[in-house]
Design an enzyme around this catalytic site. Sequence first.
Site, PDB file in Angstrom:
ATOM      1  N   GLY A 128      15.675  -8.925   0.160  1.00  0.00           N
ATOM      2  CA  GLY A 128      15.009  -9.561  -0.972  1.00  0.00           C
ATOM      3  C   GLY A 128      15.893 -10.313  -1.928  1.00  0.00           C
ATOM      4  O   GLY A 128      17.091 -10.470  -1.720  1.00  0.00           O
ATOM      5  N   GLU A 163      10.860  -8.180  -3.187  1.00  0.00           N
ATOM      6  CA  GLU A 163      11.353  -6.857  -2.767  1.00  0.00           C
ATOM      7  C   GLU A 163      10.799  -6.615  -1.381  1.00  0.00           C
ATOM      8  O   GLU A 163       9.610  -6.324  -1.213  1.00  0.00           O
ATOM      9  CB  GLU A 163      10.875  -5.776  -3.750  1.00  0.00           C
ATOM     10  CG  GLU A 163      11.462  -5.912  -5.142  1.00  0.00           C
ATOM     11  CD  GLU A 163      12.965  -5.658  -5.196  1.00  0.00           C
ATOM     12  OE1 GLU A 163      13.542  -5.188  -4.199  1.00  0.00           O
ATOM     13  OE2 GLU A 163      13.572  -5.971  -6.232  1.00  0.00           O
ATOM     14  N   ALA A 213       8.295 -10.818   6.564  1.00  0.00           N
ATOM     15  CA  ALA A 213       7.643 -12.029   7.076  1.00  0.00           C
ATOM     16  C   ALA A 213       6.735 -12.622   5.995  1.00  0.00           C
ATOM     17  O   ALA A 213       6.699 -13.852   5.795  1.00  0.00           O
ATOM     18  CB  ALA A 213       6.837 -11.692   8.325  1.00  0.00           C
ATOM     19  N   LYS A 242      -2.427  -8.445  -7.614  1.00  0.00           N
ATOM     20  CA  LYS A 242      -3.251  -8.193  -6.426  1.00  0.00           C
ATOM     21  C   LYS A 242      -2.774  -6.919  -5.729  1.00  0.00           C
ATOM     22  O   LYS A 242      -1.659  -6.865  -5.224  1.00  0.00           O
ATOM     23  CB  LYS A 242      -3.152  -9.353  -5.422  1.00  0.00           C
ATOM     24  CG  LYS A 242      -4.179  -9.186  -4.316  1.00  0.00           C
ATOM     25  CD  LYS A 242      -3.887 -10.029  -3.097  1.00  0.00           C
ATOM     26  CE  LYS A 242      -3.213  -9.278  -1.983  1.00  0.00           C
ATOM     27  NZ  LYS A 242      -3.948  -8.114  -1.442  1.00  0.00           N
ATOM     28  N   PRO A 243      -3.626  -5.893  -5.678  1.00  0.00           N
ATOM     29  CA  PRO A 243      -3.241  -4.685  -4.932  1.00  0.00           C
ATOM     30  C   PRO A 243      -3.370  -4.931  -3.433  1.00  0.00           C
ATOM     31  O   PRO A 243      -3.990  -5.911  -3.003  1.00  0.00           O
ATOM     32  CB  PRO A 243      -4.285  -3.648  -5.353  1.00  0.00           C
ATOM     33  CG  PRO A 243      -5.139  -4.279  -6.399  1.00  0.00           C
ATOM     34  CD  PRO A 243      -4.939  -5.757  -6.313  1.00  0.00           C
ATOM     35  N   TRP A 301       0.811  -1.222   0.000  1.00  0.00           N
ATOM     36  CA  TRP A 301       0.000   0.000   0.000  1.00  0.00           C
ATOM     37  C   TRP A 301       0.842   1.268   0.000  1.00  0.00           C
ATOM     38  O   TRP A 301       0.311   2.359  -0.149  1.00  0.00           O
ATOM     39  CB  TRP A 301      -0.901   0.006   1.257  1.00  0.00           C
ATOM     40  CG  TRP A 301      -0.116  -0.352   2.493  1.00  0.00           C
ATOM     41  CD1 TRP A 301      -0.015  -1.597   3.052  1.00  0.00           C
ATOM     42  CD2 TRP A 301       0.733   0.504   3.265  1.00  0.00           C
ATOM     43  NE1 TRP A 301       0.854  -1.563   4.131  1.00  0.00           N
ATOM     44  CE2 TRP A 301       1.324  -0.277   4.287  1.00  0.00           C
ATOM     45  CE3 TRP A 301       1.053   1.873   3.200  1.00  0.00           C
ATOM     46  CZ2 TRP A 301       2.217   0.246   5.220  1.00  0.00           C
ATOM     47  CZ3 TRP A 301       1.943   2.380   4.127  1.00  0.00           C
ATOM     48  CH2 TRP A 301       2.508   1.569   5.127  1.00  0.00           C
ATOM     49  N   CYS A 319      10.302   1.941   1.429  1.00  0.00           N
ATOM     50  CA  CYS A 319      11.265   0.867   1.723  1.00  0.00           C
ATOM     51  C   CYS A 319      12.686   1.400   1.819  1.00  0.00           C
ATOM     52  O   CYS A 319      13.458   0.983   2.672  1.00  0.00           O
ATOM     53  CB  CYS A 319      11.164  -0.231   0.671  1.00  0.00           C
ATOM     54  SG  CYS A 319      11.247   0.383  -1.008  1.00  0.00           S
TER      55      CYS A 319
END
Length: 476
Positions: free
Chosen positions: A453, A244, A225, A169-170, A145, A278
């Site tokens: 990642g 990522e 996770a 999938k958002p 999000w 991030c």
Amino acid sequence: MLMRIGGKDTEGIDTAWIDVKNPATRELIDRVPSGTKEDVVCAVDAAGVAFDTWAKKPTRDRGMILYHAAQKVRDQYKDLARLLTREQGKPMKESSDEVRGFANILEFYAGISAGQNGEAIRLGAAGDCIVVRQPLGICGAIIPWNMPVLIMGWKIGPALLAGNTMVLKPASSTPLTNLRLAQILEEAGLPPGVLNVVTGSGESVGTAIVKHPAVRKLSFTGDCATGYKIREMAGACLKDITLELGGSDPMIVMPDAEIDKAVEGALRGRFYNAGQTCTAVKRLYVHEKISTLFIQKLKARVDALTVGNGLGSKIDMGPMSSADQREKIVQMVEETRNSQKGTILTGGYKLKGTAYEQGFFYRPTLVTDVVPGSSLVTRELFGPVLPVMTVPDLDTAIREANNTRFGLGASIWTKELSTTKRVFDEVKAGIIWVNRHLTVPPEVPFGGINESGIGRENGHHALFSYSQTKTLYLGW
Ligand code: NAD
């Protein structure tokens, strides 16, 4: 808004819905279907039907569709940015940049579409080989999000150009701009079924995409996770995977740095998107020779930040994206305060008053004298809080910078080439910025090492990751 499957607005098999609310006001903006495993099956079927025709199109034709879509996105960027701000919270300027960033990505991939060559290998008497790249098939994309538009671009740009089809999938809280963008791509000529958007929870829709045997590659951006779980599920059916995940980027400021520039870098690097990025600056190490002046200047800039509804004018920082995200930050700051593992220099509280009452606002916060091992520096700090540590020398800064399980980005602020070289060689991360932080252009490979990642997005690297070689061996 409805899901987009096979070029059609689709209600979904279940009758449940997910409300999408503005995090600044909690006003209901819209609702989307709470998708199920069966909806994912329909979307994968549609992607399978679309694949043969799409994969056979010349790469250049696929690129032209991406290019036309980018132009439509640019024409409508204000409406798209407004929708993004309403569902995610970020200020309009940041939403506008993100939407234009999406267009930049499509244009980058459109721009390299005509130059997609294979290779020829000459083996003398043994013959010759021609090696071409072919798409992988149906790809799955699961996105978070925090930067839903940019990250959608990072995934669909290279995947679709390479000739794959996709089920995306958002995040449950920010599906609207993603759905609108999927419609725009189709208006620009993307054939039905090439890009399908299934809304719903991670547990139902996300898991169903990861486990569907026809999905040959999975690209996931999100929490570590979740990444671990997805890797395990995807590994069971031998899918190609890009992950990522989180980051805890260090920023190192040396005494010879341009202090004002570094202060602005830290400010933007940390508080952009309410700290929910991030590659945000999540740990700042400043040399003791300049730390007093640096912290004083930074505090003045942090105190001047205007927090409010992202739709308002002159807003520097919007709300956090959800009550849960804000609660995580509240707990980490309170734990630091109570255990005296750092000094809350400014901020450190939820904003109160009429303008803030309904939203998830948190005052931009600086914490100094942070004790090594404090959760502020060991966990991913995904909000508007910056821990600042004073260090005696570059050796300590590098050692502390590497004292993390993550390895996404890092920045060094200096004029010294030798300092830059040491940081580039010794700090463990996927990208090292010099005298800047946070910039992620579509041409440049992006991704982390260790628990940040697997794989790279952007540039030619991402295009390769969505394709595989096929060799024609000519024995003559
Ligand atoms: P999240 O892992 O909670 O959710 C990400 C997506 O995964 C959502 O769409 C969610 O519905 C879905 N999901 C959740 N559980 C799932 C499951 N079991 N199976 C399949 N799908 C599932 O992450 P988030 O809170 O939305 O995003 C924040 C995190 O993303 C931060 O850690 C941030 O650093 C990271 N992030 C990384 C990058 C990067 O490029 N490295 C970019 C942006 C954000």
